[in-house]
Design a protein around this motif. Sequence first.
Motif, PDB file in Angstrom:
ATOM      1  N   PHE A   1      28.563  35.778  52.142  1.00 39.06           N
ATOM      2  CA  PHE A   1      27.977  34.534  52.636  1.00 39.06           C
ATOM      3  C   PHE A   1      26.898  34.048  51.670  1.00 39.06           C
ATOM      4  N   GLY A   2      26.503  32.801  51.842  1.00 40.00           N
ATOM      5  CA  GLY A   2      25.458  32.206  51.032  1.00 40.00           C
ATOM      6  C   GLY A   2      26.005  31.327  49.918  1.00 40.00           C
ATOM      7  N   GLU A   3      25.462  30.117  49.799  1.00 42.35           N
ATOM      8  CA  GLU A   3      25.856  29.215  48.736  1.00 42.35           C
ATOM      9  C   GLU A   3      24.819  29.186  47.623  1.00 42.35           C
ATOM     10  N   LYS A   4      23.542  29.177  47.976  1.00 45.40           N
ATOM     11  CA  LYS A   4      22.491  29.232  46.956  1.00 45.40           C
ATOM     12  C   LYS A   4      22.353  30.646  46.396  1.00 45.40           C
ATOM     13  N   SER A   5      22.537  31.626  47.223  1.00 46.65           N
ATOM     14  CA  SER A   5      22.572  33.035  46.820  1.00 46.65           C
ATOM     15  C   SER A   5      23.814  33.668  47.420  1.00 46.65           C
TER      16      SER A   5
ATOM     17  N   GLY B   1      13.657  47.379  59.638  1.00 45.38           N
ATOM     18  CA  GLY B   1      12.551  46.433  59.682  1.00 45.38           C
ATOM     19  C   GLY B   1      12.331  45.669  58.388  1.00 45.38           C
ATOM     20  N   LEU B   2      13.041  46.045  57.336  1.00 43.80           N
ATOM     21  CA  LEU B   2      12.897  45.350  56.055  1.00 43.80           C
ATOM     22  C   LEU B   2      13.272  43.882  56.203  1.00 43.80           C
ATOM     23  N   ARG B   3      12.453  42.992  55.667  1.00 46.25           N
ATOM     24  CA  ARG B   3      12.726  41.566  55.645  1.00 46.25           C
ATOM     25  C   ARG B   3      12.818  41.106  54.196  1.00 46.25           C
ATOM     26  N   VAL B   4      13.944  40.527  53.824  1.00 48.35           N
ATOM     27  CA  VAL B   4      14.169  40.063  52.455  1.00 48.35           C
ATOM     28  C   VAL B   4      14.281  38.539  52.466  1.00 48.35           C
ATOM     29  N   PRO B   5      13.257  37.818  52.001  1.00 49.66           N
ATOM     30  CA  PRO B   5      13.383  36.355  51.906  1.00 49.66           C
ATOM     31  C   PRO B   5      14.470  35.989  50.900  1.00 49.66           C
ATOM     32  N   ILE B   6      15.267  34.977  51.247  1.00 49.71           N
ATOM     33  CA  ILE B   6      16.393  34.605  50.391  1.00 49.71           C
ATOM     34  C   ILE B   6      16.832  33.182  50.717  1.00 49.71           C
ATOM     35  N   ASP B   7      17.225  32.444  49.707  1.00 52.39           N
ATOM     36  CA  ASP B   7      17.799  31.114  49.913  1.00 52.39           C
ATOM     37  C   ASP B   7      19.288  31.261  50.149  1.00 52.39           C
ATOM     38  N   ILE B   8      19.746  30.835  51.286  1.00 58.18           N
ATOM     39  CA  ILE B   8      21.159  30.936  51.641  1.00 58.18           C
ATOM     40  C   ILE B   8      21.855  29.591  51.451  1.00 58.18           C
TER      41      ILE B   8
END
Length: 322
Positions: free
Chosen positions: A214-218, A315-322
Amino acid sequence: METQDLTQNSIHDAVRSALIFLGTGCSNTVPFGMCLIQPSDPPCHVCYQALSVPPEQNPNYRCNTSLLIDYCQSDEKHSYILIDIGKTFREQVLRWFTFHKIPRVDSIILSHEHADAVLGLDDICAVLPFSSTNNIDPIPIYLSQFTMDSIALRFPYLIKKNLRESQKIRQVAAQLDWNIIEEDCQRPFVASGVKFVPLPVMHGEDYICLGFLFGEKSRVAYISDVSRFPASTEYVISKAGAGQLDLLILDASRKYGLPGAHFSLPESLEAVKRLCPKQALFIGMGHELDHYKDNDFLAEWSKREGIPVQLAHDGLRVPIDI
């Protein structure tokens, strides 16, 4: 997406979507019960630590593998997409939904029908709004026909049935909308505004599990249970095939061992070298893998191979552009 340290929780002001790892453990979870009730001499370090360190401070405390995608659209509206809902779902709600302020679940995607991926369906009411008149839009659930058939046998009360006149549908069944997806890389589907490509993989030699691209930007591939990649799936997620992944999230159940239903750590690293993503996070770990010691090893491996790889943690949170 931040690339300096994959295992650090951090907020990037320019990125509004995020991946939240609700669980990163195997089906047995960590700590492993036998290590606590019949401890070895010396005791298992990873499991023994669970008795002295609170889970929220212990990256070796692992619930069943599950990912929540916090998708922020251009209008700043958030959608929450859950991949797998296993035996530890209630604990994940109490621990990580509250910590990350997740207000709801908008859609659910199931990778397969094993207990560590679906048994939390029994607790789904805990995150669904209540309506005495059943006038709330049902939550869509995406799954293969094989998984659907299994769930219909195990959770018949969650499935809408043909009712006799004057019979009322069970409220929880009315709140769930079951959608069949194909086990085919060429048959994508859309959940809460995000396009997903099913990634059929072998989970043992006679069983198909689904990963998801999934993801178009990433470009992100999430593969929680795998022992072998079919050629058609590997092509879709390989730098030498359809294009390089920005992030590969991959099964790494054991430190060593003979081939089985899951990748071992060496098998996962070989897959990373072959697929060549920009970076990778491992999930599905059992108690053989120590977050600190094995991440030190992976840091050295990453420098040598030029691909950042680490063990994820609950609990890890990974910011990402989807």
